[in-house]
Design an enzyme around this catalytic site. Structure first.
Site, mmCIF file in Angstrom:
data_model
loop_
_atom_site.group_PDB
_atom_site.id
_atom_site.type_symbol
_atom_site.label_atom_id
_atom_site.label_comp_id
_atom_site.label_asym_id
_atom_site.label_seq_id
_atom_site.Cartn_x
_atom_site.Cartn_y
_atom_site.Cartn_z
ATOM 1 N N GLY A 39 50.725 26.295 59.965
ATOM 2 C CA GLY A 39 51.803 27.211 60.309
ATOM 3 C C GLY A 39 52.324 27.822 59.022
ATOM 4 O O GLY A 39 52.245 27.218 57.938
ATOM 5 N N SER A 186 51.665 43.163 56.688
ATOM 6 C CA SER A 186 50.343 43.758 56.549
ATOM 7 C C SER A 186 50.489 45.276 56.678
ATOM 8 O O SER A 186 51.562 45.788 57.025
ATOM 9 C CB SER A 186 49.408 43.231 57.632
ATOM 10 O OG SER A 186 49.850 43.678 58.913
ATOM 11 N N ASP A 255 49.499 33.175 53.184
ATOM 12 C CA ASP A 255 50.468 32.127 52.850
ATOM 13 C C ASP A 255 50.281 31.654 51.412
ATOM 14 O O ASP A 255 51.256 31.382 50.700
ATOM 15 C CB ASP A 255 50.316 30.940 53.809
ATOM 16 C CG ASP A 255 50.549 31.317 55.255
ATOM 17 O OD1 ASP A 255 51.394 32.198 55.511
ATOM 18 O OD2 ASP A 255 49.882 30.743 56.132
#
Length: 312
Positions: A39, A186, A255
């Site tokens: 996550g 993005s 991440d």
């Protein structure tokens, strides 16, 4: 020691393994099975920790899968701040097909979260500490779309800089309240925010600057996939191309980028230098198979390449 707090509203147990070939109906025997806590915020914490930083992990945890997630985080010595929920933490699957080099990713939506459980999370965050509060990942079903806006207000009151990495309505609502230090959309997410197609680097820069000038965020780091990324603020913009590497996994590249950039910001680097380090971490994650994210030695190697680009 550099310290951050991370928030993961929809964590996962990431299961990754390899098969010779993906075939319907047939039993496919895997090998090299790995189980990782995952996550958005948890992935950021994993990389931040590998860089010798300290991460306080706030996350929702429920059911037998939630108990396993707690164990996986304990094994990695994180400061855990679980918020218990009735639903089961989701389990995602990553399959690498050796015959083609293709990666297949299966991600469920996550458990239904009640209003009381979401409020309990906000109450827990009222004690958050760190140089940054990183809200990263999707919102599970049942959590209101303005949840990250409420998190941003808590960060402001705590004197912590808010970092946001989400998508869709959750991203839009989180930004609409302002109080965001850094946002990482993005290209397609940025286009959705400004309501128009972005076909050129100049259009991407203009759209990102629109987010900054509107007061929604101080800095915008736009990821462009294989084309690279761009950092935009009131002081200027910086575009960096992606390095040419053998991509083994797309899991956690964004991440890893965010964690490494924040680490260097936390130790005093200026944003452009921190951005280069983040780009190096994204490349390092891409060459790492499965869900293992990136490693410092690979980051340093790729960072040297970006330093050469800056010097040329």
């Amino acid at each position: 020691m550099p310290t951050i707090a991370t928030l993961t509203m929809n964590p996962t147990i990431d299961v990754a393994y390899e098969v010779n070939q993906v075939r319907h109906t047939h039993k496919m025997r895997g090998r090299k099975a790995n189980y990782d806590p995952g996550g958005g915020g948890i992935n950021v914490a994993r990389v931040f920790g590998r860089l010798q930083g300290n991460a306080n992990c706030y996350y929702l945890s429920g059911g037998a899968a939630g108990a396993m997630l707690d164990v996986l985080l304990n094994q990695r010595c994180f400061v855990r701040k679980p918020i218990q929920i009735a639903g089961n933490t989701r389990i995602a699957t990553n399959i690498f097909e050796r015959s083609t080099g293709h990666e297949f990713r299966f991600v469920p939506p996550g458990p239904e979260v009640t209003a009381a459980e979401a409020d309990a999370c906000l109450s827990a965050l009222a004690e958050a500490e760190g140089q940054f509060l990183v809200a990263s990942g999707s919102l599970p079903p049942g959590v209101p779309v303005d949840f990250y806006a409420k998190v941003g207000e808590i960060a402001r009151k705590r004197g912590i800089r808010m970092v946001l990495d989400s998508s869709g309505d959750a991203l839009r609502a989180g930004l609409s309240a302002g109080n965001v230090y850094l946002v990482k959309p993005s290209e397609s997410e940025l286009a959705g925010l400004v309501g128009r197609d972005l076909d050129t680097v100049e259009e991407i820069e203009s759209a990102a600057l629109q987010v900054v000038e509107s007061g929604q965020a101080e800095m915008v780091a736009v990821t462009l996939g294989a084309n690279g990324a761009m950092l935009v603020s009131n002081t200027g913009s910086l575009f960096l191309p992606s390095l040419k590497v053998e991509v083994k996994s797309a899991t956690g590249a964004g991440d890893s980028f965010l964690a490494a950039m924040l680490y260097r910001l936390a130790v005093g680097d200026d944003p452009p230098d921190a951005f280069r380090y983040g780009m190096a971490a994204g490349a390092a994650a891409a060459i790492t198979a499965g869900t293992d994210l990136c490693f410092p030695e690979d980051i340093e190697r790729f960072h040297a390449q970006y330093a050469d680009i800056a010097a040329s």
